[in-house]
Design a protein around this motif. Sequence first.
Motif, PDB file in Angstrom:
ATOM      1  N   ASP A 150       0.854  -1.179   0.000  1.00  0.00           N
ATOM      2  CA  ASP A 150       0.000   0.000   0.000  1.00  0.00           C
ATOM      3  C   ASP A 150       0.892   1.231   0.000  1.00  0.00           C
ATOM      4  OD1 ASP A 150      -2.412   1.613   0.390  1.00  0.00           O
ATOM      5  OD2 ASP A 150      -1.651   1.865   2.438  1.00  0.00           O
ATOM      6  N   ARG A 151       0.768   2.074  -1.027  1.00  0.00           N
ATOM      7  CA  ARG A 151       1.670   3.212  -1.226  1.00  0.00           C
ATOM      8  C   ARG A 151       1.710   4.153  -0.026  1.00  0.00           C
ATOM      9  NH1 ARG A 151       4.415   6.019  -5.042  1.00  0.00           N
ATOM     10  NH2 ARG A 151       4.337   8.291  -4.955  1.00  0.00           N
ATOM     11  N   GLU A 152       0.568   4.523   0.511  1.00  0.00           N
ATOM     12  CA  GLU A 152       0.541   5.465   1.635  1.00  0.00           C
ATOM     13  C   GLU A 152       1.207   4.874   2.868  1.00  0.00           C
ATOM     14  OE1 GLU A 152      -0.198   8.700   1.536  1.00  0.00           O
ATOM     15  OE2 GLU A 152      -0.396   8.312  -0.604  1.00  0.00           O
ATOM     16  N   SER A 153       0.947   3.604   3.172  1.00  0.00           N
ATOM     17  CA  SER A 153       1.588   2.954   4.319  1.00  0.00           C
ATOM     18  C   SER A 153       3.091   2.875   4.116  1.00  0.00           C
ATOM     19  CB  SER A 153       1.039   1.542   4.524  1.00  0.00           C
ATOM     20  OG  SER A 153      -0.328   1.594   4.811  1.00  0.00           O
ATOM     21  N   TRP A 154       3.475   2.529   2.906  1.00  0.00           N
ATOM     22  CA  TRP A 154       4.908   2.422   2.601  1.00  0.00           C
ATOM     23  C   TRP A 154       5.585   3.778   2.748  1.00  0.00           C
ATOM     24  CZ3 TRP A 154       8.018   4.725  -1.045  1.00  0.00           C
ATOM     25  CH2 TRP A 154       9.303   4.218  -1.132  1.00  0.00           C
ATOM     26  N   LEU A 155       4.981   4.819   2.183  1.00  0.00           N
ATOM     27  CA  LEU A 155       5.563   6.158   2.280  1.00  0.00           C
ATOM     28  C   LEU A 155       5.659   6.617   3.733  1.00  0.00           C
ATOM     29  CD1 LEU A 155       3.886   8.033  -0.720  1.00  0.00           C
ATOM     30  CD2 LEU A 155       6.285   7.383  -0.505  1.00  0.00           C
ATOM     31  N   ALA A 156       4.607   6.376   4.508  1.00  0.00           N
ATOM     32  CA  ALA A 156       4.615   6.798   5.912  1.00  0.00           C
ATOM     33  C   ALA A 156       5.725   6.082   6.679  1.00  0.00           C
ATOM     34  CB  ALA A 156       3.257   6.526   6.554  1.00  0.00           C
ATOM     35  N   GLY A 157       5.869   4.779   6.472  1.00  0.00           N
ATOM     36  CA  GLY A 157       6.925   4.021   7.150  1.00  0.00           C
ATOM     37  C   GLY A 157       8.309   4.487   6.734  1.00  0.00           C
ATOM     38  N   THR A 158       8.484   4.724   5.451  1.00  0.00           N
ATOM     39  CA  THR A 158       9.784   5.170   4.936  1.00  0.00           C
ATOM     40  C   THR A 158      10.128   6.555   5.478  1.00  0.00           C
ATOM     41  OG1 THR A 158       9.501   3.864   2.932  1.00  0.00           O
ATOM     42  CG2 THR A 158      11.096   5.647   2.835  1.00  0.00           C
ATOM     43  N   ARG A 159       9.164   7.476   5.445  1.00  0.00           N
ATOM     44  CA  ARG A 159       9.386   8.817   5.996  1.00  0.00           C
ATOM     45  C   ARG A 159       9.806   8.731   7.458  1.00  0.00           C
ATOM     46  NH1 ARG A 159       4.740  10.477   3.133  1.00  0.00           N
ATOM     47  NH2 ARG A 159       3.479   9.939   4.919  1.00  0.00           N
ATOM     48  N   SER A 160       9.095   7.940   8.221  1.00  0.00           N
ATOM     49  CA  SER A 160       9.370   7.824   9.651  1.00  0.00           C
ATOM     50  C   SER A 160      10.783   7.287   9.901  1.00  0.00           C
ATOM     51  CB  SER A 160       8.331   6.904  10.291  1.00  0.00           C
ATOM     52  OG  SER A 160       8.612   6.715  11.649  1.00  0.00           O
ATOM     53  N   GLN A 161      11.175   6.240   9.192  1.00  0.00           N
ATOM     54  CA  GLN A 161      12.516   5.663   9.361  1.00  0.00           C
ATOM     55  C   GLN A 161      13.604   6.665   8.991  1.00  0.00           C
ATOM     56  OE1 GLN A 161      12.263   2.210   6.849  1.00  0.00           O
ATOM     57  NE2 GLN A 161      12.030   0.845   8.598  1.00  0.00           N
ATOM     58  N   ILE A 162      13.443   7.336   7.866  1.00  0.00           N
ATOM     59  CA  ILE A 162      14.465   8.273   7.389  1.00  0.00           C
ATOM     60  C   ILE A 162      14.578   9.461   8.339  1.00  0.00           C
ATOM     61  CG2 ILE A 162      15.029   9.909   5.538  1.00  0.00           C
ATOM     62  CD1 ILE A 162      13.872   7.816   3.562  1.00  0.00           C
ATOM     63  N   ARG A 163      13.445  10.001   8.790  1.00  0.00           N
ATOM     64  CA  ARG A 163      13.489  11.149   9.705  1.00  0.00           C
ATOM     65  C   ARG A 163      14.100  10.767  11.055  1.00  0.00           C
ATOM     66  NH1 ARG A 163       8.231  13.227   7.605  1.00  0.00           N
ATOM     67  NH2 ARG A 163       8.874  14.803   6.119  1.00  0.00           N
ATOM     68  N   SER A 164      13.784   9.561  11.547  1.00  0.00           N
ATOM     69  CA  SER A 164      14.373   9.116  12.816  1.00  0.00           C
ATOM     70  C   SER A 164      15.882   9.022  12.692  1.00  0.00           C
ATOM     71  CB  SER A 164      13.805   7.745  13.220  1.00  0.00           C
ATOM     72  OG  SER A 164      12.448   7.850  13.541  1.00  0.00           O
ATOM     73  N   SER A 165      16.332   8.468  11.601  1.00  0.00           N
ATOM     74  CA  SER A 165      17.773   8.354  11.357  1.00  0.00           C
ATOM     75  C   SER A 165      18.412   9.729  11.259  1.00  0.00           C
ATOM     76  CB  SER A 165      18.012   7.555  10.073  1.00  0.00           C
ATOM     77  OG  SER A 165      19.373   7.518   9.762  1.00  0.00           O
ATOM     78  N   MET A 166      17.765  10.661  10.550  1.00  0.00           N
ATOM     79  CA  MET A 166      18.293  12.016  10.391  1.00  0.00           C
ATOM     80  C   MET A 166      18.396  12.700  11.749  1.00  0.00           C
ATOM     81  SD  MET A 166      16.677  15.301   8.359  1.00  0.00           S
ATOM     82  CE  MET A 166      15.331  15.471   9.510  1.00  0.00           C
ATOM     83  N   ARG A 167      17.384  12.566  12.581  1.00  0.00           N
ATOM     84  CA  ARG A 167      17.410  13.227  13.894  1.00  0.00           C
ATOM     85  C   ARG A 167      18.476  12.621  14.807  1.00  0.00           C
ATOM     86  NH1 ARG A 167      11.422  13.648  13.063  1.00  0.00           N
ATOM     87  NH2 ARG A 167      11.152  15.814  12.458  1.00  0.00           N
TER      88      ARG A 167
END
Length: 183
Positions: A150-167
Amino acid sequence: MSIEINFELSDADLAHFRSMMNATIEKSQGLSDDEIISKAKELVNNMEKSNLPEFVRTRMMSLAALIDAVQDEEWQMPEDEKREIMLSLAYFSEPEDIVPDNVPVLGYIDDAIMIELVLQELSLDLSAYRQFCGFRATEEARRGDAAKVDRESWLAGTRSQIRSSMRRNRSSTKKSRFFSRIM
């Protein structure tokens, strides 16, 4: 034959660029985000039409990526991060700068310096956005497969992982921040 020119910015030079950034931020207080983005895009478009030295061209492409990041609805940039980038982009909405842009070869050198300083400050943000774009492109390439995520679920999970790593990276990096006194 090419020639390499290196120079170092002193603390006084950096203070000068900070004061330029402060002045520009103050002038841009009345501008909307759309106006700032429009003017920054105009600069990028003008730079693309010019015969730029490679060091300016590579920085200009990164400036374009920052503009894309704040406009990418799927990236859903948090407001605090967006504000930081918008303050940085405000500099590029100012038509008056140190070296007039119409001076051949050297006209964008001050812009390239400021882009470099902005990129050093926002390198983790830009890296995270580029990583997100890479993951998104990979997912879109696989969309023809029978096992679709599911595109929206995938995007939300990817955003969350990348932002956590960035922070995490941002908090572990204890470098002197160029704009820390500005923003």
